[in-house]
Design a protein around this motif. Structure first.
Motif, PDB file in Angstrom:
ATOM      1  N   GLY A  54       0.732  -1.233   0.085  1.00 54.47           N
ATOM      2  CA  GLY A  54      -0.087   0.189   0.022  1.00 54.47           C
ATOM      3  C   GLY A  54       0.864   1.231   0.113  1.00 54.47           C
ATOM      4  O   GLY A  54       0.189   2.425  -0.175  1.00 54.47           O
ATOM      5  N   LEU A  55       2.209   1.187  -0.017  1.00 55.53           N
ATOM      6  CA  LEU A  55       3.029   2.182   0.043  1.00 55.53           C
ATOM      7  C   LEU A  55       3.386   2.869  -1.094  1.00 55.53           C
ATOM      8  O   LEU A  55       3.466   2.009  -2.218  1.00 55.53           O
ATOM      9  N   SER A  56       3.288   4.065  -1.284  1.00 60.22           N
ATOM     10  CA  SER A  56       3.613   4.887  -2.735  1.00 60.22           C
ATOM     11  C   SER A  56       4.045   6.283  -2.366  1.00 60.22           C
ATOM     12  O   SER A  56       3.661   6.844  -1.164  1.00 60.22           O
ATOM     13  N   THR A  63      -3.669  14.003   0.765  1.00 59.65           N
ATOM     14  CA  THR A  63      -4.632  13.874   1.946  1.00 59.65           C
ATOM     15  C   THR A  63      -5.249  12.698   1.830  1.00 59.65           C
ATOM     16  O   THR A  63      -5.418  11.994   0.612  1.00 59.65           O
ATOM     17  N   THR A  64      -6.146  12.060   2.893  1.00 60.06           N
ATOM     18  CA  THR A  64      -6.979  11.056   2.830  1.00 60.06           C
ATOM     19  C   THR A  64      -8.189  11.268   1.876  1.00 60.06           C
ATOM     20  O   THR A  64      -8.871  12.425   1.873  1.00 60.06           O
ATOM     21  N   PHE A 252     -10.701   3.048   7.895  1.00 60.31           N
ATOM     22  CA  PHE A 252     -10.619   2.761   6.625  1.00 60.31           C
ATOM     23  C   PHE A 252     -10.397   1.071   6.449  1.00 60.31           C
ATOM     24  O   PHE A 252     -10.728   0.646   5.440  1.00 60.31           O
ATOM     25  N   ALA A 253      -9.901   0.454   7.505  1.00 57.35           N
ATOM     26  CA  ALA A 253      -9.871  -0.908   7.587  1.00 57.35           C
ATOM     27  C   ALA A 253     -11.330  -1.620   7.650  1.00 57.35           C
ATOM     28  O   ALA A 253     -11.346  -2.844   6.854  1.00 57.35           O
ATOM     29  N   LEU A 254     -12.380  -0.877   7.826  1.00 55.18           N
ATOM     30  CA  LEU A 254     -13.632  -1.700   7.865  1.00 55.18           C
ATOM     31  C   LEU A 254     -14.640  -0.732   6.816  1.00 55.18           C
ATOM     32  O   LEU A 254     -15.577  -1.299   6.694  1.00 55.18           O
ATOM     33  N   TRP A 260      -9.106   2.722   0.421  1.00 58.03           N
ATOM     34  CA  TRP A 260      -9.027   2.960   1.834  1.00 58.03           C
ATOM     35  C   TRP A 260      -8.488   1.927   2.555  1.00 58.03           C
ATOM     36  O   TRP A 260      -7.500   2.027   3.617  1.00 58.03           O
ATOM     37  N   ARG A 261      -8.567   0.445   2.223  1.00 56.67           N
ATOM     38  CA  ARG A 261      -7.984  -0.546   3.180  1.00 56.67           C
ATOM     39  C   ARG A 261      -6.623  -0.489   2.681  1.00 56.67           C
ATOM     40  O   ARG A 261      -5.840  -1.069   3.722  1.00 56.67           O
ATOM     41  N   GLU A 262      -5.992  -0.226   1.459  1.00 53.37           N
ATOM     42  CA  GLU A 262      -4.595  -0.008   1.301  1.00 53.37           C
ATOM     43  C   GLU A 262      -3.823   0.786   2.115  1.00 53.37           C
ATOM     44  O   GLU A 262      -2.878   0.224   2.710  1.00 53.37           O
TER      45      GLU A 262
END
Length: 292
Positions: A54-56, A63-64, A252-254, A260-262
């Motif tokens: 998930g890193l970049s 921002t999110t 984000f995990a849910l 979002w999960r990444e």
């Protein structure tokens, strides 16, 4: 010719049932140690695989994203977490250091010191969600909304007991002869503490601050009731929701959105690496202090 008791092996003088019980317990402990290490290794491996995926560059510059948006990063959450953590440590450090100094140098075995130690132990074991609810009642409701100030206070309350305990323990390791030498030269108690005791226990006290920082860096529950979260940069006044990594990961995990999960996995990896680095530095400083 019969062998003397000194010539008989140690296990030869122990009943076989005890020998079997000892070996059985050793096998059980080894198996559960391997089980625990396997589960921990599995979690870390999954975190590395998913987190690195998930890193970049965008993770650290954007921002999110909003619901249904593509791309995005967690730059605002990273900065928000740093601000909340620093704010909590700035508030907690003087309180914890001075309280630990009182317990080690002034209070010692007095009734007040015993009460303070008892309360400190309770705070060490208190669920962080209760602290979040306490700060919500104390600050969020009267101020009319969530804020970074409330989040910092909640984290400070969690960090204070760690710093108090470490400061007291490190100051107790300082030899009394050093204090007596300073007193013999005519220095007042405050000067002896600041110039001698604090300097001698400096590495251990810094270790306590680092451990407290690692303790609060990943706290989620208290921030849910105090700083909450948002998808934007924080206000200079820290009023309103302040984006932060723990709450961002939780939300984000849910979520049903893949990006979002990444981002949640990437944020979890960053927090884990940061806490690991703080823990390693703290252990190195503590090892240096005990070696002295």
């Amino acid at each position: 010719m019969a062998a003397s008791p000194q010539d008989v092996p140690v296990w030869g003088r122990v009943r076989r049932s005890r020998h079997v019980a000892d070996r059985g317990l050793k096998i059980i402990c080894t198996l559960f140690t391997i089980l625990g290490a396997t589960v921990l290794g599995w979690i870390l491996l999954m975190l590395l695989v998913e987190g690195i995926g998930g890193l970049s560059p965008a993770v650290f510059t954007e921002t999110t994203p909003g619901p249904g948006s593509q791309g995005g990063g967690i730059a605002n959450a990273i900065v928000g977490s740093l601000i909340l953590t620093v704010l909590g440590i700035v508030v907690a450090t003087p309180v914890g250091v001075l309280a630990g100094t009182y317990l080690a140098e002034y209070g010692k075995s007095s009734k007040l010191a015993e009460v303070i130690r008892f309360v400190n132990d309770i705070l060490l074991a208190a669920p962080s969600i209760l602290i979040g609810l306490f700060v919500y009642t104390l600050m969020v409701q009267p101020m009319g909304g969530y804020s970074g100030w409330a989040g910092g206070v909640a984290l400070a309350i969690i960090a204070v007991p760690v710093i108090v305990r470490t400061t007291e323990d490190m100051l107790r390791l300082v030899p009394g002869s050093l204090r007596e030498a300073g007193t013999a030269l005519g220095a007042p108690m405050s000067t002896v503490i600041m110039k001698i005791s604090w300097r001698a226990a400096r590495a251990g006290m810094v270790t306590g601050v680092l451990l407290a920082t690692a303790r609060i860096a990943g706290e989620t529950a208290p921030l849910l009731f105090t700083a909450l979260n948002n998808n934007f940069w924080f206000s200079p006044t820290l009023m309103g929701g302040v984006s932060n990594l723990p709450v961002m990961i939780y939300q984000f995990a849910l979520s049903p959105y893949e990006n979002w999960r990444e981002l949640a996995w990437a944020g979890a990896l960053l927090i884990t690496v940061a806490i690991l680095a703080l823990s390693v530095v703290a252990r190195l400083l503590f090892k240096k202090e005990t070696a002295r």
